[in-house]
Design an enzyme around this catalytic site. Structure first.
Site, PDB file in Angstrom:
ATOM      1  N   HIS A 123       5.458   7.608   8.136  1.00 47.36           N
ATOM      2  CA  HIS A 123       6.090   6.792   7.083  1.00 47.36           C
ATOM      3  C   HIS A 123       7.589   6.723   7.364  1.00 47.36           C
ATOM      4  CE1 HIS A 123       2.782   7.226   3.737  1.00 47.36           C
ATOM      5  NE2 HIS A 123       2.549   6.223   4.543  1.00 47.36           N
ATOM      6  N   HIS A 127      -7.939  -0.462   5.222  1.00 47.39           N
ATOM      7  CA  HIS A 127      -6.606  -0.258   4.643  1.00 47.39           C
ATOM      8  C   HIS A 127      -5.618  -0.953   5.572  1.00 47.39           C
ATOM      9  CE1 HIS A 127      -3.164   1.699   2.974  1.00 47.39           C
ATOM     10  NE2 HIS A 127      -3.182   2.796   3.694  1.00 47.39           N
ATOM     11  N   GLU A 186      -2.336  -0.577   5.807  1.00 41.30           N
ATOM     12  CA  GLU A 186      -1.140   0.113   6.293  1.00 41.30           C
ATOM     13  C   GLU A 186      -1.223   0.161   7.821  1.00 41.30           C
ATOM     14  OE1 GLU A 186      -0.300   3.813   4.282  1.00 41.30           O
ATOM     15  OE2 GLU A 186       1.829   3.648   4.762  1.00 41.30           O
ATOM     16  N   ASP A 196      -0.663   1.981  10.299  1.00 45.08           N
ATOM     17  CA  ASP A 196      -1.212   3.034  11.168  1.00 45.08           C
ATOM     18  C   ASP A 196      -2.711   2.806  11.417  1.00 45.08           C
ATOM     19  OD1 ASP A 196      -1.191   3.611   8.398  1.00 45.08           O
ATOM     20  OD2 ASP A 196      -1.714   5.694   8.744  1.00 45.08           O
ATOM     21  N   HIS A 256      -4.915   5.481  -0.932  1.00 47.29           N
ATOM     22  CA  HIS A 256      -3.712   5.641  -1.734  1.00 47.29           C
ATOM     23  C   HIS A 256      -2.922   4.341  -1.902  1.00 47.29           C
ATOM     24  CE1 HIS A 256      -0.594   5.764   1.613  1.00 47.29           C
ATOM     25  NE2 HIS A 256      -1.740   5.572   2.218  1.00 47.29           N
ATOM     26  N   ASP A 301      -7.915   7.034   4.491  1.00 43.72           N
ATOM     27  CA  ASP A 301      -6.903   8.086   4.338  1.00 43.72           C
ATOM     28  C   ASP A 301      -7.407   9.291   3.536  1.00 43.72           C
ATOM     29  OD1 ASP A 301      -4.724   7.096   5.786  1.00 43.72           O
ATOM     30  OD2 ASP A 301      -4.081   5.828   4.144  1.00 43.72           O
ATOM     31  N   TYR A 315      -1.097  17.101   2.955  1.00 48.92           N
ATOM     32  CA  TYR A 315      -1.398  15.667   2.851  1.00 48.92           C
ATOM     33  C   TYR A 315      -1.675  15.298   1.401  1.00 48.92           C
ATOM     34  CZ  TYR A 315      -3.548  11.264   4.472  1.00 48.92           C
ATOM     35  OH  TYR A 315      -3.857   9.950   4.717  1.00 48.92           O
ATOM     36  N   HIS A 357      -7.420   9.957   9.597  1.00 47.59           N
ATOM     37  CA  HIS A 357      -6.475  10.865  10.274  1.00 47.59           C
ATOM     38  C   HIS A 357      -7.126  12.235  10.405  1.00 47.59           C
ATOM     39  CE1 HIS A 357      -3.036   8.170   9.767  1.00 47.59           C
ATOM     40  NE2 HIS A 357      -3.300   8.090   8.485  1.00 47.59           N
TER      41      HIS A 357
HETATM   42 FE1  FEO Z   1      -2.155   4.787   4.188  1.00 50.84          FE
HETATM   43 FE2  FEO Z   1      -2.964   6.334   7.063  1.00 50.84          FE
HETATM   44  O1  FEO Z   1      -2.215   4.982   6.023  1.00 50.84           O
END
Ligand code: FEO
Length: 405
Positions: A23, A79, A81, A83, A145, A164, A192, A225
Site C-alpha cells: 500500500h 478484487h 486492487e 496487487d 476489505h 484478501d 494483517y 496473499h
Molecule cells: Fe486489497 Fe491484496 O488487495
C-alpha cells in the site's frame, strides 16, 4: 512457476520476497508477500485473479507455459486492487474477448484503474458458474476489505477462494500452511487482520456466519496473499471470529515519543507501576518514532489498554504521536482503555490533547493523565510509578463496575 494444489487446481501467482512495504509505504511486509492466482481446470478452465502490475510480463509468460491462453474460458477478478488485477491489462491484450467475472463494484473499479471495456460478467452472492463437473458459487464480500471484494467456493473440491480475507503477507516457496513456521504465520495473519480488517469486524462476523450457514464442506482456503490453508482450514476462520469480537489479550501497551528522554523515563517507570498492581499483565513499551507503526498497531490490537506519552512541543505533541493517533482512529478499535502522560517545561498542552485524540479515536480515557514539569527526578518518578499502579487499578475498577451493571 506453477504449484499443484490438487489434480485440477494450480497456483500460478508470484512470490515477492523483495516486498518490504505494501500500500505504498503504508504497511510493512518484513517477510515479503505473494500474489496468489489460481488456474482451475475442469471441462472448462478458469483463472482466479492475477498478480501485481510490475510482474505482468512474468505472470503472462509463466501462464503461457502452463496453458494456451486461448484455452482459458473464464477470468475471475475477485478484487480490483492492483496487487490482484495489475496483470489483467497484459493478459487481456492476448485474450481480449474472454469474460471477466466480478461484482458490479468490481466493474467500476477495474474500469477506473484500466479504462478498458472488457467483457464483464457481473455476479452476485449465490450466482453459479459451471466448469463442467464442478461449479463456482460466488459470494460478495463488500468491505472485506473493499466494496468490490468477492470470493467463490468450488464445489467438488470444496475450496474457498477468499481473496484478501484470511491472507497474510508472507513469502515462502512452500505455499501450504503446514509447511511454514507456525509462529511466523500467526504473527503475519494477526498483523494483517489488525491493520487491514479491524474496522470491518462486524462485517467479518456476519460474512463468516453467512458462509458457514451454507453448510458446505471445506477442504482448503486459497487466499490471495500468503499460504493456502489446507491443514485444518477452519483454524483461520475461528481466529477471525475471535479477532473480530473485540479481541484483546492481558496486555497493556505504552507508546511514547521523547525529545530529551524525560517522557521515556516516565514510560519505563509507569510500566513498573502497572506490573506492581497487575502481576499477570504483559506490558510492552514502544518508542513510536523508532518502531514499525504496523507492528505497534498489532500490539494495540492485542491490548486491553494503552498509554500514550509525549512531551509538549509547539503547544501540541510530537508528530509521531499524531500519526499513531490517526492510524488508531481509522482502525476504530473498540473496548479499549487509555490514558496519556508526558513531560513539559512551559505551556504543557500535550497530555490534554492526547487524551482528546484518544477519546476521538474511540478509547475510554481513564483520568486526566500524568503531566510532569521538567525532567522527572526521584519524586516525580515515584509519582509516575503510582500513576501506573492507579491506571491499572482504575481499569480494573471500571471493568468490575461494567460487569456488575
Ligand atoms: Fe486489497 Fe491484496 O488487495
Amino acid at each position: 512457476m506453477k504449484i499443484s494444489i490438487n489434480e485440477n487446481i494450480s497456483w500460478v501467482g508470484k512470490i515477492d520476497w523483495d516486498l518490504k512495504k505494501f500500500h505504498g509505504e503504508e504497511y510493512s511486509t518484513h517477510r515479503g508477500s505473494s500474489y496468489n492466482a489460481y488456474l482451475v481446470r475442469d471441462e472448462k478452465t478458469a483463472l482466479v485473479d492475477t498478480v501485481w502490475g510490475p510482474f505482468s510480463d512474468e505472470f503472462v509468460d509463466n501462464l503461457q507455459s502452463e496453458i494456451d491462453l486461448h484455452k482459458i474460458d473464464y477470468i475471475i477478478a475477485n478484487h480490483a486492487e492492483t496487487d490482484h488485477s495489475g496483470a489483467l491489462p497484459e493478459l487481456m491484450r492476448h485474450i481480449p474477448d474472454k469474460p471477466v467475472y466480478c461484482t458490479a463494484n468490481g466493474v467500476k473499479s477495474l474500469k477506473g484503474h484500466y479504462h478498458q471495456d472488457w467483457n464483464f460478467k457481473v455476479v452476485k452472492t449465490g450466482d453459479r458458474l459451471s466448469l463442467g463437473t464442478k461449479e463456482f458459487i460466488f459470494i460478495e464480500a463488500p468491505m472485506l476489505h473493499w466494496p468490490d471484494s468477492m470470493m467463490e467456493y468450488l464445489t467438488g473440491d470444496a475450496v474457498l477462494f477468499s481473496n484478501d480475507a484470511f491472507g497474510q503477507h508472507i513469502a515462502n516457496e512452500q505455499i501450504f500452511n503446514d509447511q511454514v513456521v507456525q509462529s511466523e504465520l500467526y504473527e503475519e495473519a494477526i498483523k494483517y487482520y489488525a491493520n487491514i480488517l479491524t474496522p470491518f469486524s462486524s462485517l467479518v462476523i456476519k460474512k463468516i456466519n453467512e458462509v458457514v450457514g451454507f453448510n458446505l464442506p471445506l477442504h482448503a482456503i486459497c487466499p490471495s496473499h500468503g499460504v493456502i490453508w489446507r491443514d485444518n482450514p477452519l483454524q483461520i476462520v475461528h481466529n477471525y471470529l475471535r479477532w473480530a469480537d473485540n479481541y484483546q489479550e492481558n496486555q497493556i501497551t505504552i507508546i511514547y515519543d521523547t525529545m530529551w528522554n524525560g517522557t521515556r523515563k516516565l514510560a519505563e517507570v509507569i510500566a513498573k507501576g502497572i506490573m506492581k498492581s497487575d502481576a499477570g499483565v504483559t506490558v510492552k513499551i514502544f518508542n513510536i518514532a523508532r518502531s514499525d507503526k504496523n507492528d505497534v498497531i498489532t500490539e494495540v490490537f492485542k491490548s486491553k489498554a494503552i498509554l500514550l506519552g509525549s512531551p509538549t512541543i509547539n503547544k501540541r505533541f510530537l508528530s509521531s504521536i499524531a500519526l499513531i493517533i490517526d492510524l488508531m482512529a481509522g482502525l476504530k478499535f473498540k473496548n479499549k482503555k487509555a490514558a496519556a502522560f508526558g513531560c513539559y517545561g512551559w505551556s504543557g498542552e500535550a497530555v490534554k490533547l492526547m487524551n482528546e485524540g484518544l477519546a476521538e479515536a474511540g478509547f475510554a480515557v481513564l483520568g486526566d493523565g500524568l503531566k510532569n514539569l521538567w525532567d522527572p527526578g526521584e519524586k516525580q518518578l515515584a509519582q509516575a510509578y503510582a500513576f501506573g499502579e492507579s491506571f491499572s487499578s482504575l481499569r480494573k475498577q471500571e471493568r468490575s463496575a461494567n460487569e456488575t451493571d
